[in-house]
Design a protein around this motif. Sequence first.
Motif, short mmCIF file in Angstrom:
data_model
loop_
_atom_site.label_atom_id
_atom_site.label_comp_id
_atom_site.label_asym_id
_atom_site.label_seq_id
_atom_site.Cartn_x
_atom_site.Cartn_y
_atom_site.Cartn_z
N VAL A 1 7.50 14.40 -6.59
CA VAL A 1 6.65 13.52 -7.39
C VAL A 1 6.27 14.25 -8.66
N THR A 2 6.40 13.59 -9.80
CA THR A 2 6.07 14.22 -11.08
C THR A 2 5.10 13.34 -11.86
N VAL A 3 4.34 14.01 -12.73
CA VAL A 3 3.40 13.29 -13.59
C VAL A 3 4.17 12.47 -14.62
N SER A 4 5.27 13.02 -15.09
CA SER A 4 6.00 12.37 -16.19
C SER A 4 6.77 11.14 -15.74
N LYS A 5 7.32 11.14 -14.53
CA LYS A 5 8.19 10.04 -14.11
C LYS A 5 7.59 9.19 -13.01
N THR A 6 6.96 9.80 -12.02
CA THR A 6 6.46 9.04 -10.88
C THR A 6 5.15 8.33 -11.19
N VAL A 7 4.23 9.04 -11.84
CA VAL A 7 2.91 8.46 -12.09
C VAL A 7 2.99 7.16 -12.89
N PRO A 8 3.82 7.04 -13.92
CA PRO A 8 3.93 5.74 -14.61
C PRO A 8 4.34 4.60 -13.67
N GLU A 9 5.18 4.88 -12.69
CA GLU A 9 5.57 3.84 -11.75
C GLU A 9 4.42 3.48 -10.82
N LEU A 10 3.62 4.47 -10.45
CA LEU A 10 2.44 4.20 -9.62
C LEU A 10 1.42 3.38 -10.41
N LYS A 11 1.31 3.65 -11.70
CA LYS A 11 0.40 2.89 -12.56
C LYS A 11 0.83 1.41 -12.60
N VAL B 1 0.85 -1.19 0.00
CA VAL B 1 0.00 0.00 0.00
C VAL B 1 0.88 1.24 0.00
N LEU B 2 0.56 2.19 -0.86
CA LEU B 2 1.23 3.49 -0.87
C LEU B 2 0.20 4.56 -0.51
N VAL B 3 0.54 5.43 0.44
CA VAL B 3 -0.37 6.46 0.92
C VAL B 3 0.17 7.83 0.51
N PHE B 4 -0.65 8.58 -0.20
CA PHE B 4 -0.31 9.95 -0.61
C PHE B 4 -1.31 10.90 0.03
N VAL B 5 -0.85 11.72 0.94
CA VAL B 5 -1.71 12.70 1.59
C VAL B 5 -1.84 13.94 0.71
N ASP B 6 -2.57 14.91 1.18
CA ASP B 6 -2.74 16.16 0.44
C ASP B 6 -1.38 16.78 0.13
N GLY B 7 -1.17 17.14 -1.12
CA GLY B 7 0.10 17.74 -1.52
C GLY B 7 1.09 16.76 -2.09
N GLY B 8 0.75 15.48 -2.17
CA GLY B 8 1.71 14.49 -2.61
C GLY B 8 1.83 14.36 -4.12
N ILE B 9 0.71 14.42 -4.84
CA ILE B 9 0.71 14.21 -6.28
C ILE B 9 0.19 15.47 -6.96
N PRO B 10 0.94 16.06 -7.89
CA PRO B 10 0.53 17.32 -8.51
C PRO B 10 -0.48 17.12 -9.64
N GLU B 11 -1.18 18.19 -9.97
CA GLU B 11 -2.07 18.19 -11.14
C GLU B 11 -1.25 18.17 -12.43
N ARG B 12 -0.09 18.84 -12.39
CA ARG B 12 0.76 18.94 -13.57
C ARG B 12 2.19 19.16 -13.11
N ASP B 13 3.13 18.93 -13.99
CA ASP B 13 4.53 19.15 -13.66
C ASP B 13 4.89 20.63 -13.80
N THR C 1 -5.08 7.78 -1.95
CA THR C 1 -4.81 9.21 -2.14
C THR C 1 -5.80 10.04 -1.35
N ILE C 2 -5.33 11.17 -0.82
CA ILE C 2 -6.13 12.06 0.01
C ILE C 2 -5.97 13.47 -0.51
N GLY C 3 -7.06 14.26 -0.50
CA GLY C 3 -6.99 15.66 -0.89
C GLY C 3 -6.54 15.84 -2.32
N SER C 4 -5.60 16.75 -2.55
CA SER C 4 -5.16 17.07 -3.90
C SER C 4 -4.47 15.90 -4.58
#
Length: 344
Positions: free
Chosen positions: A245-255, A202-214, A266-269
């Motif tokens: 955390v970035t959309v370009s590099k981190t999100v593919p690994e989370l996928k 399990v990976l937990v991302f609180v508010d502020g962990g994952i951005p809308e865009r890079d 994921t929580i909040g933003s």
Amino acid sequence: MDMFEPQDHPDDIPYPGGAPRPPYDVTGYNIAYSMGIKYDRILDAFDGPFEKIPDLATVPQGKVTAAPSAGGYLLSHEVNDSFVAVNRLLKANEEVFWLKASSSANGKTYPVGTMYIPAKAATLPILQKVAADKGLTFDAIAAKPAVDSMKLKPVRIGLWDQYGGSMPSGWTRWLFEQYEFPFEVVFPGTLDAGNLNAKYDVLVFVDGGIPERDGGAGGGGGGGFGGQPPPDAIPADFRSMLGRVTVSKTVPELKKFAENGGTVLTIGSSTALGHHLGLPIRDALVERVAGGAERPLPREKYYIPDRSSRPASTTPSRWPTAWVSARWCSTTRALRSGCSRRRR
């Protein structure tokens, strides 16, 4: 009484028809409401055989009745410290089952979510210790309840954080520590390195962990502390904490992590991850304007400052309901699902 009774905040509207100004901080910190405490406000003088408590009260002693070898113990999940007991049992390789239906025993009915713990040679000492530490009561039972149950298992938890700190991550870490959940703080460099399923369930991302865009300075808002320094400006021991955390590099690994059976909370933003993964969800707190574009609902139309609220659902959840029903509510993001079957 401030912690028991509702907080009555005055309207702060700068001009007629204007949007209300939200309070600076939390508007709902009513312990009686969120923890289900019943109380009476007494205004008249009274007396009785009372004793002054100079400091924190001692936890009342819990009770454990020894179970027969073929039986076990029942524990209510409605007490927060029951999760301390479960985590201690799992750490000791004991078995714990979550009952999926109510069951009757010992002349009373145990609701859905009651924990069943089979009696083994090493079980009783663990229960006696946690009963003394936390005041929990374990009811002995001659045999496992004849209802469907789910065997609980320990999970490897990774909690996102960043160099410089994250306030929401810090509070979540405190909760994990209080209830003895095993976890590891995870920084962006570890996430970007991939192979996450080998380390975490399990990976937990609180508010502020994952951005809308890079391209932004922070992870996504919500509790970050400043920008990132150059590596040579900090001690070598802390350099592995650098990065975002970035959309370009981190999100593919989370996928990949999710597709291989991992769970991402994921929580909040940080719920922006749903959009990055193309999930059938959309923001529920928006309105369409000229040209079909969406914009956030203004405060004149939707106004609920951070508060405690009691959620309700018309669809039974397939996940265990483990915590109290009164939960923290924030207007950061409310999502509406476009598909009831594709959920993780």
